[in-house]
Design a protein around this motif. Structure first.
Motif, PDB file in Angstrom:
ATOM      1  N   VAL A  28      18.255  34.419  32.033  1.00 46.78           N
ATOM      2  CA  VAL A  28      19.532  35.124  32.067  1.00 46.78           C
ATOM      3  C   VAL A  28      20.251  34.743  33.355  1.00 46.78           C
ATOM      4  N   LYS A  29      21.417  34.149  33.225  1.00 50.03           N
ATOM      5  CA  LYS A  29      22.198  33.789  34.404  1.00 50.03           C
ATOM      6  C   LYS A  29      23.137  34.937  34.700  1.00 50.03           C
ATOM      7  N   SER A  30      22.690  35.806  35.549  1.00 47.91           N
ATOM      8  CA  SER A  30      23.431  37.021  35.854  1.00 47.91           C
ATOM      9  C   SER A  30      24.579  36.713  36.808  1.00 47.91           C
ATOM     10  N   MET A  31      25.647  37.486  36.685  1.00 52.93           N
ATOM     11  CA  MET A  31      26.770  37.356  37.611  1.00 52.93           C
ATOM     12  C   MET A  31      26.659  38.388  38.730  1.00 52.93           C
ATOM     13  N   ILE A  32      25.575  39.170  38.717  1.00 50.43           N
ATOM     14  CA  ILE A  32      25.394  40.184  39.751  1.00 50.43           C
ATOM     15  C   ILE A  32      25.225  39.483  41.092  1.00 50.43           C
ATOM     16  N   GLY A  33      26.006  39.906  42.047  1.00 52.35           N
ATOM     17  CA  GLY A  33      25.932  39.321  43.380  1.00 52.35           C
ATOM     18  C   GLY A  33      26.786  38.074  43.554  1.00 52.35           C
ATOM     19  N   LYS A  34      27.401  37.590  42.493  1.00 46.48           N
ATOM     20  CA  LYS A  34      28.252  36.408  42.582  1.00 46.48           C
ATOM     21  C   LYS A  34      29.638  36.821  43.068  1.00 46.48           C
ATOM     22  N   LYS A  35      30.313  35.915  43.712  1.00 49.37           N
ATOM     23  CA  LYS A  35      31.639  36.193  44.238  1.00 49.37           C
ATOM     24  C   LYS A  35      32.695  35.790  43.216  1.00 49.37           C
ATOM     25  N   VAL A  36      33.601  36.708  42.937  1.00 55.95           N
ATOM     26  CA  VAL A  36      34.709  36.424  42.036  1.00 55.95           C
ATOM     27  C   VAL A  36      35.751  35.639  42.831  1.00 55.95           C
ATOM     28  N   ALA A  37      36.042  34.415  42.365  1.00 54.47           N
ATOM     29  CA  ALA A  37      36.962  33.541  43.091  1.00 54.47           C
ATOM     30  C   ALA A  37      38.420  33.874  42.803  1.00 54.47           C
ATOM     31  N   GLY A  38      38.689  34.498  41.681  1.00 50.45           N
ATOM     32  CA  GLY A  38      40.077  34.821  41.368  1.00 50.45           C
ATOM     33  C   GLY A  38      40.187  35.627  40.101  1.00 50.45           C
ATOM     34  N   GLU A  39      41.344  36.240  39.952  1.00 51.90           N
ATOM     35  CA  GLU A  39      41.638  37.030  38.763  1.00 51.90           C
ATOM     36  C   GLU A  39      42.909  36.445  38.164  1.00 51.90           C
ATOM     37  N   TYR A  40      42.897  36.177  36.878  1.00 50.30           N
ATOM     38  CA  TYR A  40      44.000  35.495  36.226  1.00 50.30           C
ATOM     39  C   TYR A  40      44.497  36.290  35.028  1.00 50.30           C
ATOM     40  N   THR A  41      45.795  36.174  34.759  1.00 49.03           N
ATOM     41  CA  THR A  41      46.336  36.776  33.540  1.00 49.03           C
ATOM     42  C   THR A  41      46.036  35.819  32.392  1.00 49.03           C
ATOM     43  N   VAL A  42      45.897  36.376  31.219  1.00 48.03           N
ATOM     44  CA  VAL A  42      45.571  35.579  30.036  1.00 48.03           C
ATOM     45  C   VAL A  42      46.767  35.611  29.094  1.00 48.03           C
ATOM     46  N   ASN A  43      47.205  34.430  28.663  1.00 42.03           N
ATOM     47  CA  ASN A  43      48.323  34.290  27.744  1.00 42.03           C
ATOM     48  C   ASN A  43      47.788  33.650  26.467  1.00 42.03           C
ATOM     49  N   VAL A  44      47.854  34.393  25.359  1.00 39.22           N
ATOM     50  CA  VAL A  44      47.378  33.881  24.078  1.00 39.22           C
ATOM     51  C   VAL A  44      48.568  33.778  23.133  1.00 39.22           C
ATOM     52  N   ASN A  45      48.934  32.560  22.784  1.00 40.33           N
ATOM     53  CA  ASN A  45      50.061  32.318  21.878  1.00 40.33           C
ATOM     54  C   ASN A  45      51.337  33.041  22.329  1.00 40.33           C
ATOM     55  N   LEU A  48      50.948  38.089  26.673  1.00 43.45           N
ATOM     56  CA  LEU A  48      50.125  38.376  27.844  1.00 43.45           C
ATOM     57  C   LEU A  48      49.170  39.508  27.514  1.00 43.45           C
ATOM     58  N   LEU A  49      47.900  39.309  27.817  1.00 42.04           N
ATOM     59  CA  LEU A  49      46.905  40.351  27.579  1.00 42.04           C
ATOM     60  C   LEU A  49      46.871  41.302  28.767  1.00 42.04           C
ATOM     61  N   THR A  50      46.537  42.565  28.511  1.00 38.92           N
ATOM     62  CA  THR A  50      46.439  43.541  29.601  1.00 38.92           C
ATOM     63  C   THR A  50      45.165  43.313  30.401  1.00 38.92           C
ATOM     64  N   ASP A  51      44.109  42.837  29.742  1.00 39.10           N
ATOM     65  CA  ASP A  51      42.857  42.553  30.443  1.00 39.10           C
ATOM     66  C   ASP A  51      42.971  41.216  31.163  1.00 39.10           C
ATOM     67  N   LYS A  52      42.357  41.134  32.318  1.00 33.54           N
ATOM     68  CA  LYS A  52      42.414  39.925  33.138  1.00 33.54           C
ATOM     69  C   LYS A  52      41.166  39.071  32.937  1.00 33.54           C
ATOM     70  N   ALA A  53      41.296  37.790  33.237  1.00 33.26           N
ATOM     71  CA  ALA A  53      40.154  36.880  33.258  1.00 33.26           C
ATOM     72  C   ALA A  53      39.730  36.713  34.716  1.00 33.26           C
ATOM     73  N   ILE A  54      38.469  36.375  34.920  1.00 34.29           N
ATOM     74  CA  ILE A  54      37.984  36.132  36.282  1.00 34.29           C
ATOM     75  C   ILE A  54      37.355  34.745  36.345  1.00 34.29           C
ATOM     76  N   VAL A  55      37.257  34.222  37.561  1.00 29.51           N
ATOM     77  CA  VAL A  55      36.598  32.942  37.789  1.00 29.51           C
ATOM     78  C   VAL A  55      35.422  33.198  38.713  1.00 29.51           C
ATOM     79  N   VAL A  56      34.231  32.826  38.246  1.00 28.20           N
ATOM     80  CA  VAL A  56      33.003  32.959  39.016  1.00 28.20           C
ATOM     81  C   VAL A  56      32.284  31.621  38.944  1.00 28.20           C
ATOM     82  N   ASP A  57      31.932  31.059  40.087  1.00 28.38           N
ATOM     83  CA  ASP A  57      31.258  29.756  40.148  1.00 28.38           C
ATOM     84  C   ASP A  57      32.042  28.683  39.379  1.00 28.38           C
ATOM     85  N   ASN A  58      33.338  28.645  39.567  1.00 28.96           N
ATOM     86  CA  ASN A  58      34.232  27.667  38.933  1.00 28.96           C
ATOM     87  C   ASN A  58      34.234  27.735  37.412  1.00 28.96           C
TER      88      ASN A  58
END
Length: 179
Positions: A28-45, A48-58
């Motif tokens: 199990v590759k856990s994200m616990i303890g990993k640093k979130v590099a950024g938070e992005y808005t998601v655009n689908v077609n 804009l979604l209300t929930d955000k996407a995150i970037v962890v370990d690129n």
């Protein structure tokens, strides 16, 4: 004697459980303890979604349920498997192509095109020219029995050239789709 058997079996069970836990934790590759590099808005077609996407370990992690719902799909969880189903309307069906170069990278297609044009096609054209020259030589020498053999060879070379040119056109179409 019984006490030592119980102690020994306890130690064995403890060893098995501790190694199994470590092995399962490695899977199990856990994200616990990993640093979130950024938070992005998601655009689908265009939405804009209300929930955000995150970037962890690129790697981007998107809110699956929100994306799925915006696409009109169904999402089910069966054990440890997430099952997503979407319907493609008949009027927007994706055309199916049997182009053997689709799905390859731009570099792969460009390399293939270069080989087809500069090596394969050129070699076939040169071979056809040699056969044509031989036919012309035999016509001058008036040896008709050999001419028919070389004319058959010329037909085969022409078929080969047509096939190579079709491959080139197919690769060029796939390259245009990639750009």
């Amino acid at each position: 004697m019984k006490k030592s058997a119980y102690v020994l079996s306890g130690v064995l069970i403890g060893a098995v459980l501790s190694t199994t836990t470590v092995a399962m934790a490695d899977q199990v590759k856990s994200m616990i303890g990993k640093k979130v590099a950024g938070e992005y808005t998601v655009n689908v077609n265009g939405k804009l979604l209300t929930d955000k996407a995150i970037v962890v370990d690129n790697k981007a992690h998107v809110p699956l349920r929100s994306v799925n719902d915006s696409l009109g799909g169904s999402l089910n969880i069966n054990g440890r498997t997430i099952i997503i189903k979407t319907e493609i309307p008949k009027d927007t069906a994706i055309p199916v192509s049997n182009n053997k170069y689709l799905g390859k990278s731009k570099t792969e297609i460009e390399t293939t095109l270069k080989i087809l044009k500069e090596d394969v096609l050129q070699e076939a054209l040169d071979a056809r020219d040699r056969v044509t020259a031989e036919i012309n030589r035999l016509k001058l020498a008036e040896t008709p029995e050999m001419i028919s053999f070389w004319e058959e060879q010329l037909v085969e070379h022409n078929k080969s050239i047509v096939g190579i040119q079709a491959d080139i056109a197919e690769a060029e179409a796939a390259l245009a789709a990639v750009k």
